[in-house]
Design an enzyme around this catalytic site. Sequence first.
Site, short mmCIF file in Angstrom:
data_model
loop_
_atom_site.label_atom_id
_atom_site.label_comp_id
_atom_site.label_asym_id
_atom_site.label_seq_id
_atom_site.Cartn_x
_atom_site.Cartn_y
_atom_site.Cartn_z
N VAL A 8 1.00 -0.77 0.10
CA VAL A 8 0.26 0.10 -0.18
C VAL A 8 1.09 1.57 -0.04
O VAL A 8 1.82 1.23 0.72
CB VAL A 8 -0.76 -0.23 1.63
CG1 VAL A 8 -0.23 0.26 2.55
CG2 VAL A 8 -1.97 0.74 1.18
N SER A 9 0.65 2.23 -0.70
CA SER A 9 1.25 3.38 -0.80
C SER A 9 0.28 4.26 0.05
O SER A 9 -0.59 4.02 0.25
CB SER A 9 1.42 3.79 -2.16
OG SER A 9 0.40 3.64 -3.06
N THR A 10 1.04 5.23 0.36
CA THR A 10 0.09 6.45 1.22
C THR A 10 -0.87 7.28 0.17
O THR A 10 -2.08 7.03 1.11
CB THR A 10 0.81 7.69 1.00
OG1 THR A 10 2.13 7.79 1.98
CG2 THR A 10 0.24 8.69 2.02
N GLU A 12 -3.26 5.56 -2.02
CA GLU A 12 -3.95 5.10 -2.18
C GLU A 12 -4.75 4.65 -0.73
O GLU A 12 -6.10 4.43 -1.08
CB GLU A 12 -3.13 3.50 -2.58
CG GLU A 12 -2.82 4.13 -4.27
CD GLU A 12 -1.52 2.62 -4.96
OE1 GLU A 12 -1.66 2.36 -6.06
OE2 GLU A 12 -1.59 1.90 -3.81
#
Length: 501
Positions: A8-10, A12
């Site tokens: 997970v990226s920030t 998203e």
Amino acid sequence: MVGIYVRVSTEESAQRGYSIQDQIRECRKKAGTDEAIEYIDEGISGEFLDRPGLTKLREDVRKGLITKVVCLDPDRLSRKLMNQLIVTEEFDSQGVELVFVNGEYARTPEGQLFYSMRGAISEFEKAKITERMTRGRREKARQGKVVRDYQVYGYDYDKEKECFVINEDEAKVVRLVFDLFTKPNDKVDGINGIAKYLTKQGIPTKRGAKVWHRQVVRQMLMNRAYIGEFYQNRWNTEGMLGNRFRSPEERVRMRERPKNEWIRVPCPAIIDEETFFHAQTLLEESRRRWSKKSKHQYLLSGLVRCGDCLNTMTGRRAKNWGKYVYEYTDQKNYSGAKHPGCGRRINADQLEQEVWEKIVRWLNNPDEIVAAAEDMAEGQTSSFEELEINRLEAEIERAKEGRKRLLNLFAQGLSISEDEIRESIRELKEKEDELRERLEKIQEMIKERERSRYSEGLIREAAEFYLNKQGELTFEDKKEIIRHVVKEVVVYEDRIEIVTF
């Protein structure tokens, strides 16, 4: 053994709710077993292939520890099609089964085509997200908003109003730094001296560090935010997010964008413009003005230049008729010197005495210098200049609007030929350039007058320092006074010229 990969990226996690726990839960359902190893990359963009969790998974696949990999979606592996294909090729070559919760991956021509199409769409989607975010930040900047906390010493970031506000405690330190650098004092010498002084005083940096480095002080002295000019969209940081996963040789460097792309945002000023620009002049010459000390101290060290060859003249001990004397010379004998000099030499004591006597005359009669500067400024009507500036700015805006109207008329399909449009636009552009040139000349005249007034202030400050210490001036005091007033001492065959700020 089954491997579960989640990422997970920030942006998203904020926009789509792709939480780590949600992904793990869905992947475990798909795997149908509790015996699985979890490989997690949290807060890391899918743009980069080198991620701790993914790297560990690829290593375990190569070692034969993992026989099946479960992932929520192909874009969790990577947001770039090429990287997706690299990873899947590695898994296929090891005979590892790759399973996605959202969709199937088949090793058939049709399956590979579908997988590639999804990867291309994912890469396109990532590019669009980045573009929208960048465009949004630029639009905010054009509206005069500060898009994030840039950690500028002297300011706090107001998140609600999206602007800088002065941090009074830090602002006092900023003013102290500029005073120590631009005004005569017996506390510090140059940028390195200021850094040591701040460290000794126990003043923390913006990030709470106890030690100040000279480069931090230098950047502070060059920061135009302190005169109310803060620039956004100045630096291109594309690709730098992945630097922590790259070797030093592969790291992407920050690049400065062309000046016409910078977006100026107003912020509250801490330093007046005269002090700031005087600091810039000193910074340009600080390397030679504050050069390291030699065994014999020279009063004009770093200030003397030959008037003919323009080489700097440095102090040295020379032998003359069997006696050693100290002198300034423009000769450069070191290897690789571009300009060896014309051979000019001048006795150090003689030059220093002549310069100091002239400085003392100024310091004892500062009003004479000020009166002369005021005579030069006589007859200049600032009110006229202000009206002229307003008029020129209005004319420039009218020329801009004229060009826009012509383009709109052409776009609406009115009966105006393209040649007529181009000729009219060219004429308006030439007029605008001419108006801008006249505006810049007037603004430069005003700045020159302000610099002249600031020079008067420098002489008054030096005079006050001199008169307060008269009778007990040390060598360092004299050196400090001279550096405060004198920009350069130019030596000619028959005379010397003292250039002031």
